[in-house]
Design a protein around this motif. Structure first.
Motif, PDB file in Angstrom:
ATOM      1  N   PHE A  87       0.816  -1.212   0.000  1.00 44.04           N
ATOM      2  CA  PHE A  87       0.000   0.000   0.000  1.00 44.04           C
ATOM      3  C   PHE A  87       0.852   1.265   0.000  1.00 44.04           C
ATOM      4  N   ALA A  88       1.868   1.243   0.862  1.00 39.08           N
ATOM      5  CA  ALA A  88       2.659   2.447   1.103  1.00 39.08           C
ATOM      6  C   ALA A  88       3.370   2.917  -0.165  1.00 39.08           C
ATOM      7  N   THR A  89       3.797   1.959  -0.976  1.00 40.02           N
ATOM      8  CA  THR A  89       4.613   2.330  -2.131  1.00 40.02           C
ATOM      9  C   THR A  89       3.810   2.414  -3.427  1.00 40.02           C
ATOM     10  N   MET A  90       2.486   2.284  -3.300  1.00 38.03           N
ATOM     11  CA  MET A  90       1.610   2.245  -4.475  1.00 38.03           C
ATOM     12  C   MET A  90       1.745   3.497  -5.340  1.00 38.03           C
ATOM     13  N   GLU A  91       1.668   4.647  -4.690  1.00 38.82           N
ATOM     14  CA  GLU A  91       1.673   5.896  -5.453  1.00 38.82           C
ATOM     15  C   GLU A  91       2.979   6.071  -6.233  1.00 38.82           C
ATOM     16  N   THR A  92       4.076   5.837  -5.525  1.00 40.71           N
ATOM     17  CA  THR A  92       5.392   5.941  -6.167  1.00 40.71           C
ATOM     18  C   THR A  92       5.456   5.005  -7.362  1.00 40.71           C
ATOM     19  N   ALA A  93       4.964   3.784  -7.153  1.00 41.16           N
ATOM     20  CA  ALA A  93       4.999   2.791  -8.217  1.00 41.16           C
ATOM     21  C   ALA A  93       4.235   3.305  -9.431  1.00 41.16           C
ATOM     22  N   LYS A  94       3.052   3.826  -9.165  1.00 36.81           N
ATOM     23  CA  LYS A  94       2.220   4.292 -10.281  1.00 36.81           C
ATOM     24  C   LYS A  94       2.897   5.439 -11.028  1.00 36.81           C
ATOM     25  N   GLU A  95       3.549   6.322 -10.271  1.00 37.44           N
ATOM     26  CA  GLU A  95       4.212   7.453 -10.916  1.00 37.44           C
ATOM     27  C   GLU A  95       5.345   6.993 -11.824  1.00 37.44           C
ATOM     28  N   SER A  96       6.181   6.088 -11.264  1.00 33.64           N
ATOM     29  CA  SER A  96       7.371   5.739 -12.028  1.00 33.64           C
ATOM     30  C   SER A  96       7.131   4.698 -13.114  1.00 33.64           C
ATOM     31  N   PHE A  97       6.051   3.953 -12.996  1.00 32.98           N
ATOM     32  CA  PHE A  97       5.923   2.827 -13.926  1.00 32.98           C
ATOM     33  C   PHE A  97       4.691   2.883 -14.823  1.00 32.98           C
ATOM     34  N   GLN A  98       4.182   4.077 -14.998  1.00 33.27           N
ATOM     35  CA  GLN A  98       2.999   4.178 -15.839  1.00 33.27           C
ATOM     36  C   GLN A  98       3.200   3.421 -17.152  1.00 33.27           C
ATOM     37  N   LYS A  99       4.414   3.542 -17.679  1.00 32.56           N
ATOM     38  CA  LYS A  99       4.657   3.002 -19.010  1.00 32.56           C
ATOM     39  C   LYS A  99       4.730   1.481 -18.992  1.00 32.56           C
ATOM     40  N   GLY A 100       3.929   0.888 -19.833  1.00 37.06           N
ATOM     41  CA  GLY A 100       4.108  -0.541 -20.051  1.00 37.06           C
ATOM     42  C   GLY A 100       3.624  -1.449 -18.941  1.00 37.06           C
ATOM     43  N   VAL A 101       2.916  -0.897 -17.959  1.00 39.56           N
ATOM     44  CA  VAL A 101       2.367  -1.777 -16.921  1.00 39.56           C
ATOM     45  C   VAL A 101       0.888  -2.025 -17.203  1.00 39.56           C
ATOM     46  N   PHE A 102       0.501  -3.260 -17.191  1.00 42.00           N
ATOM     47  CA  PHE A 102      -0.896  -3.576 -17.485  1.00 42.00           C
ATOM     48  C   PHE A 102      -1.806  -3.155 -16.331  1.00 42.00           C
ATOM     49  N   ASP A 103      -1.376  -3.447 -15.102  1.00 37.54           N
ATOM     50  CA  ASP A 103      -2.201  -3.062 -13.943  1.00 37.54           C
ATOM     51  C   ASP A 103      -1.368  -3.092 -12.664  1.00 37.54           C
ATOM     52  N   PHE A 104      -1.856  -2.351 -11.663  1.00 35.83           N
ATOM     53  CA  PHE A 104      -1.203  -2.338 -10.358  1.00 35.83           C
ATOM     54  C   PHE A 104      -2.112  -2.987  -9.329  1.00 35.83           C
ATOM     55  N   VAL A 105      -1.532  -3.766  -8.460  1.00 39.41           N
ATOM     56  CA  VAL A 105      -2.323  -4.396  -7.406  1.00 39.41           C
ATOM     57  C   VAL A 105      -1.640  -4.137  -6.062  1.00 39.41           C
ATOM     58  N   ALA A 106      -2.419  -3.663  -5.079  1.00 40.29           N
ATOM     59  CA  ALA A 106      -1.840  -3.371  -3.763  1.00 40.29           C
ATOM     60  C   ALA A 106      -1.916  -4.599  -2.867  1.00 40.29           C
ATOM     61  N   LYS A 107      -0.804  -4.846  -2.157  1.00 37.66           N
ATOM     62  CA  LYS A 107      -0.814  -5.922  -1.156  1.00 37.66           C
ATOM     63  C   LYS A 107      -1.407  -5.392   0.136  1.00 37.66           C
ATOM     64  N   PRO A 108      -2.126  -6.170   0.936  1.00 34.64           N
ATOM     65  CA  PRO A 108      -2.610  -7.510   0.617  1.00 34.64           C
ATOM     66  C   PRO A 108      -3.751  -7.455  -0.421  1.00 34.64           C
ATOM     67  N   PHE A 109      -3.792  -8.480  -1.254  1.00 37.96           N
ATOM     68  CA  PHE A 109      -4.878  -8.552  -2.230  1.00 37.96           C
ATOM     69  C   PHE A 109      -5.543  -9.923  -2.159  1.00 37.96           C
ATOM     70  N   LYS A 110      -6.751 -10.003  -2.700  1.00 40.75           N
ATOM     71  CA  LYS A 110      -7.428 -11.300  -2.739  1.00 40.75           C
ATOM     72  C   LYS A 110      -6.930 -12.073  -3.953  1.00 40.75           C
ATOM     73  N   ARG A 111      -6.771 -13.376  -3.773  1.00 44.65           N
ATOM     74  CA  ARG A 111      -6.271 -14.176  -4.885  1.00 44.65           C
ATOM     75  C   ARG A 111      -7.202 -14.078  -6.104  1.00 44.65           C
ATOM     76  N   ALA A 112      -8.498 -14.050  -5.817  1.00 49.31           N
ATOM     77  CA  ALA A 112      -9.464 -14.005  -6.918  1.00 49.31           C
ATOM     78  C   ALA A 112      -9.303 -12.722  -7.733  1.00 49.31           C
ATOM     79  N   GLU A 113      -9.007 -11.619  -7.035  1.00 57.09           N
ATOM     80  CA  GLU A 113      -8.803 -10.344  -7.726  1.00 57.09           C
ATOM     81  C   GLU A 113      -7.669 -10.462  -8.724  1.00 57.09           C
TER      82      GLU A 113
END
Lengths: 134, 857
Positions: A87-113
């Motif tokens: 969760f904590a690093t989500m925003e940074t991740a989104k900023e730096s990796f917009q390019k070429g990433v299909f989707d972002f998922v925050a931990k903890p996540f549900k397996r089904a998701e």
């Protein structure tokens, strides 16, 4: 699932529990999965083999996530990357990796998701393959 | 929440006494406390959810959640000290104690409580293998969680082991040089000749005395067995350590030392080398249990290790004690029994049994000839076999691995579990599971991706509907429990179920908690289970992928056996361990002595303590004279509740003069709604009501008597309101209710929070009342958390009319439970009361039926 060839997935997370919990779920859903906890080994593997979908965390020892992502994209025109991160690093991740990433998922996540996102990524891979054939 | 922001806009110009805060400042701090309180309970519930197995989380999550709760609790203590003018600085000490333990756990240094040298079997806490060793930890869970029978006894803990080794300077000796066979032999002798410290002796003696009182015999004989840390979980250590049978009390200390010493035998040493277990990791606990007067004993494998696909359990049995069978000296009767209910015996081989091992008069054992008439007799009767397999499968389902179980049949025909450890069948099972993606092919999917997984796992069995108590009584072991709603009532049958499916329910509800307790695969809120399934139908519940298949999908069940159960992963266990310091609520009753900062053992305790004291201060202050900055006014109601109102902005009609208020002058939206619910005909039971209701109520309760309505209590009832907001604190009879709510046009800000604390009735009745509340709240879509006799219900983000409806329900509930103070006689009464509540709420029980009041205004 009745495909003749299984889709190839690589998981990279330095916390073994993540692969341990994801791998069986993805295998049951009909994917072939290779799991890594060390980025250098994962890096070596993507240079040897083409994966359809790469699921990776970003906080890594040794290799910078950007570098790994770039390598995956360079090696394969069709590969899709899903980034899982705390969760904590989500925003940074989104900023730096917009390019070429299909989707972002925050931990903890549900397996089904995550399975749902993988399915969508697989759909995109399939479309790209079809376009390449044309 | 945004409430605070809005409250800050309304400032009362008030006179301030020196050193005191104005009422509004006080109330704002109280609001802060409330907000943090909710947040804390939310994080705790969230951590609990993660145990269900639906989430993937890592250690980082556990660390950050612990820190988040920790910071909130620390802030809470700070806030309370503002309200109470530094009266509770001791709470910081309690906080530091808990915080330190949690940090130690997170750093991988499990806290072994010093001084717990000997623990009775029935007090072995869950997940305590560090303290009592693997074997006794498993047995503790079998006895204390699953409720199965073992022989009474206690365990001498790893803390005692450490103390013993230090006391005799043996650690230093071990650290001096690497152990080889020669030095190990010396260690072995040092241990056998060592002396057991006085404190351990005393603990041991008092446990023996308690045990003797319990069984009513003073001439006790024990079985003494090793229970090393790691034994029976990761490594079997099979046969490495000594054990003793039928030893009299006076030999216990010597046996203890010999068992500990066997940890340094050459073979134990070699075993550790091979498994790369460090010498400093050795920690030997020792289990001491009363000898079972065994008619027959034996071993049971819940699966055939040589042919797992055959779906059979294997039983070996001999007359007398089981030791010769376990050591391989004797062969016993051999039974192959179907794993599938009703557990038919598929094949058996009754051997000729000529000798047996029995306890000797005065201690020790002896081998004697088997009486002529028993030599060719089967050791267990057919009707016993089924029961034994049912018991074994309960254990297997819980540990999520095939089990290797040692059992005995006592003279009363009762099976006693002596130990249970995982049966290693990885290799054989792996070959059965070829391609996972084809698993389930050939099995119709009845439904998938409906509802939420409350506990992961795979369970196969026949569908059994629960619609009535009778259905519950007759629940067959190993069936799949299917019911419309989740209900705390179902707790009794959960351990017997292979899986659970419900139409309605929340993955954070009480039921989910129980399913997790017993690790029964559970999917709640499917919406379709009761309509798509037929009683008696064979199904497989895959609560990993959220699929329900027709028939038994064998491969799935096997596959689960090959995985390391999530419950055994380090992360799960760490989460469970830190939650022990966070979630349990020990401070139940504000009137008890332990209701004090030093009585706080968990973060939840501190949270509860702070909340209680904050409310008390608010009320107390109000009660002792009117504050010039916020005049409290009495509200005139047709129920004897003595409610005082403090308006902090738009909660009372501006045209209302001074003096007492009429209900119609209340303009606070949530208060209006809850009052309407509270004064609903029949709910407060002051007005005439129909005969059947009256007689039902009097059969059920001792109605809240008017003598209890002393001014002392009346002063406890306070509502702080604005037009959209309400905080209501009520002490009615012995209960304490608090409702906090905000209702506005902005749907995202809307919420209602209900908190109920029971009073001073005996535990069982309190529990029933809690069940009643939880059930009614769940029926009305509240998210419910139950801890002890604290019930918290939450709901949020409904539109105005939706919120008003829910406030009315809360009003009903406050009024209704006030009548249920004491006499919750039995479980049927709970169900009756729930039905009664629903009838009343629907306006179906009124003599001069006024019909339903329509709240859509």
């Amino acid at each position: 699932m009745g495909n003749d060839k299984k889709r190839q997935i690589l998981i990279l997370d330095d916390e073994p529990i993540v692969s341990k919990r994801l791998k069986p779920a993805l295998e049951k859903a009909g994917y072939e999965v290779e799991a890594f906890t060390q980025s250098t080994k994962a890096m070596k593997r993507v240079q040897e083999k083409e994966f359809d979908i790469v699921i990776t965390d970003l906080k890594m020892e040794g290799i910078d996530g950007m570098e790994f992502l770039t390598e995956v994209k360079k090696r394969s025109d069709k590969a899709e990357v899903i980034v899982i991160t705390g969760f904590a690093t989500m925003e940074t991740a989104k900023e730096s990796f917009q390019k070429g990433v299909f989707d972002f998922v925050a931990k903890p996540f549900k397996r089904a998701e995550l399975l749902e996102i993988v399915r969508k990524a697989e759909e995109k891979v399939r479309l790209k393959e079809a376009q390449m054939k044309e | 929440m945004g409430v605070l922001e809005r409250l800050k806009k309304t400032i009362f110009p008030g006179r301030q006494r020196s050193g005191e805060v104005t009422f509004l400042e006080l109330f704002k701090t109280f609001q802060n406390i409330l907000e943090k309180n909710n947040k804390i309970l939310e994080v705790i519930a969230g951590m609990g959810d993660k145990l269900g197995g639906e989430y993937v989380f890592d250690k980082q999550y556990i660390i950050s959640s612990c820190r988040e709760v920790g910071e909130l609790v620390r802030d809470l203590i700070y806030d309370l000290n503002i309200i109470a003018q530094k009266k509770y600085l001791d709470l910081y000490d309690a906080f530091e104690r808990i915080h330190h333990d949690i940090e130690e756990e997170l750093a991988g240094r499990p806290v072994i409580s010093e001084g717990s040298y000997v623990i009775p079997l029935e007090e072995i806490p869950r997940d305590s293998s560090d303290m009592v060793g693997g074997k006794m930890a498993n047995l503790g869970e079998i006895v204390n969680i699953l409720g199965l029978a073992s022989s009474p006894g206690f365990v001498i803990t790893t803390a005692a082991f450490k103390a013993f080794m230090e006391y005799n300077n043996i650690w230093d000796r071990i650290r001096e040089q690497p152990l080889d066979e020669k030095s190990a032999e010396e260690i072995y002798r040092l241990i056998c000749d060592g002396s057991v410290p006085g404190e351990i002796q005393n603990d041991l003696q008092s446990c023996v005395d308690r045990l003797a009182d319990k069984v009513g015999r003073y001439n006790l004989f024990f079985a003494v067995r090793s229970s090393a840390r790691g034994e029976d979980s990761l490594h079997s250590f099979a046969g490495q350590f000594k054990s003793y049978l039928n030893e009299p009390v006076q030999n216990l200390t010597q046996c203890y030392k010999e068992v500990v010493a066997s940890g340094y035998s050459p073979s134990a040493l070699a075993y550790r080398r091979e498994k790369e277990i460090g010498e400093d990791e050795v920690a030997m606990a020792v289990g001491c249990q009363l000898m079972v007067q065994a008619e027959a004993s034996g071993v049971l494998y819940t699966m055939d290790p040589t042919a797992p696909a055959r779906e059979i359990a294997v039983i070996e049995a001999i007359w007398g004690l089981g030791a010769p069978l376990v050591s391989g000296e004797a062969a016993g009767d051999h039974y192959l029994v179907s794993r599938i209910p009703p557990h038919e015996v598929e094949a058996f081989n009754v051997r000729l049994k000529t000798s047996m091992l029995i306890p000797k008069e005065g201690g020790g054992t002896e081998t004697v000839p088997v009486p002529e008439e028993l030599r060719t007799c089967p050791c267990i009767a057919a009707e016993h076999i089924r029961r034994l397999v049912e018991l074994a499968l309960v254990i297997e389902r819980y540990f999520k691995k095939p089990q290797d179980i040692e059992w005995a049949l006592d003279r009363d025909g009762q099976f006693v579990i002596l130990q249970s450890r995982p049966l290693n069948i990885q290799a054989q099972v792996a070959s059965l599971v070829c391609d996972l993606s084809t698993v389930g092919e050939g099995h119709r999917i009845i439904f998938r991706d409906k509802g939420s997984i409350a506990q992961r796992g795979i369970g196969a069995g026949t569908v059994w509907f629960i619609r009535s108590d009778e259905d519950m009584e007759n629940f067959p072991a190993g069936a799949i429990l299917v019911s419309k709603r989740t209900s705390p009532r179902l707790a009794r049958v959960v351990p017997k179920a292979s899986g659970i499916l419900t139409d309605v329910g929340s993955p954070t509800g009480h039921m989910a908690t129980i399913a997790r307790e017993f690790r029964v695969p559970t999917i709640v809120n499917t919406g379709v289970a009761t309509s798509l399934l037929e009683p008696g139908q064979e199904i497989t519940v895959d609560a990993e992928q959220n699929v329900v298949y027709e028939g038994r999908v064998k491969e799935l069940c096997y596959y689960e056996f090959t995985e390391e159960p999530f419950e055994e992963s380090d992360e799960y266990r760490l989460l469970l361990r830190v939650l022990k310091k966070i979630a349990p609520l020990n401070l139940v009753n504000p009137h008890e002595r332990n209701f004090a900062p030093e009585g706080c053992k968990t973060y939840h305790d501190i949270t509860r303590f702070v909340h209680e004291k904050a409310v008390a201060h608010l009320i107390h202050r109000e009660y002792h004279g009117k504050e010039p900055d916020a005049p409290a006014r009495r509200l005139k109601l047709n129920i004897p509740i003595g409610l005082l109102l403090i308006d902090i902005g738009g909660g009372i009609d501006a045209a209302a003069g001074s003096g007492d208020l009429q209900p119609e002058q209340v303009t606070s939206v949530p208060l209006r709604a809850i009052l309407e619910g509270m004064t609903h005909p029949g709910m407060w039971s002051t007005e005439p009501m129909s005969v059947d209701l009256g007689s039902f109520m009097s059969s059920l309760t001792r109605t809240f008597s008017s003598q209890l309505a002393t001014p002392k209590y009346l002063g406890q009832n306070l509502a702080v309101v604005s037009q959209q907001y309400m905080n209501l604190s009520l002490r009615l009879g012995y209960h304490f209710n608090m409702v906090d709510a905000y209702i506005s046009e902005n749907i995202n800000d809307n919420y209602a929070y209900f908190r109920f604390l029971g009073g001073v009735t005996e535990l069982l009745r309190r529990e029933r009342r809690v069940r009643l509340l939880a059930e009614i709240l769940e029926q009305n879509d509240f998210r419910v958390d139950v801890t002890g006799d604290l019930v918290v219900g939450r709901i949020k983000k409904l539109d105005v009319s939706g919120m008003i409806e829910k406030m009315k329900v809360l009003g009903h509930l406050v009024a209704f439970t006030r009548q249920l103070d004491v006499q919750m006689i039995d479980d049927d009464k709970v169900n009756g009361a729930i039905a009664m509540f629903n009838k009343l709420a629907a306006g179906n029980l009124l003599p001069e039926s006024k019909g339903r009041s329509n709240g859509q205004r």
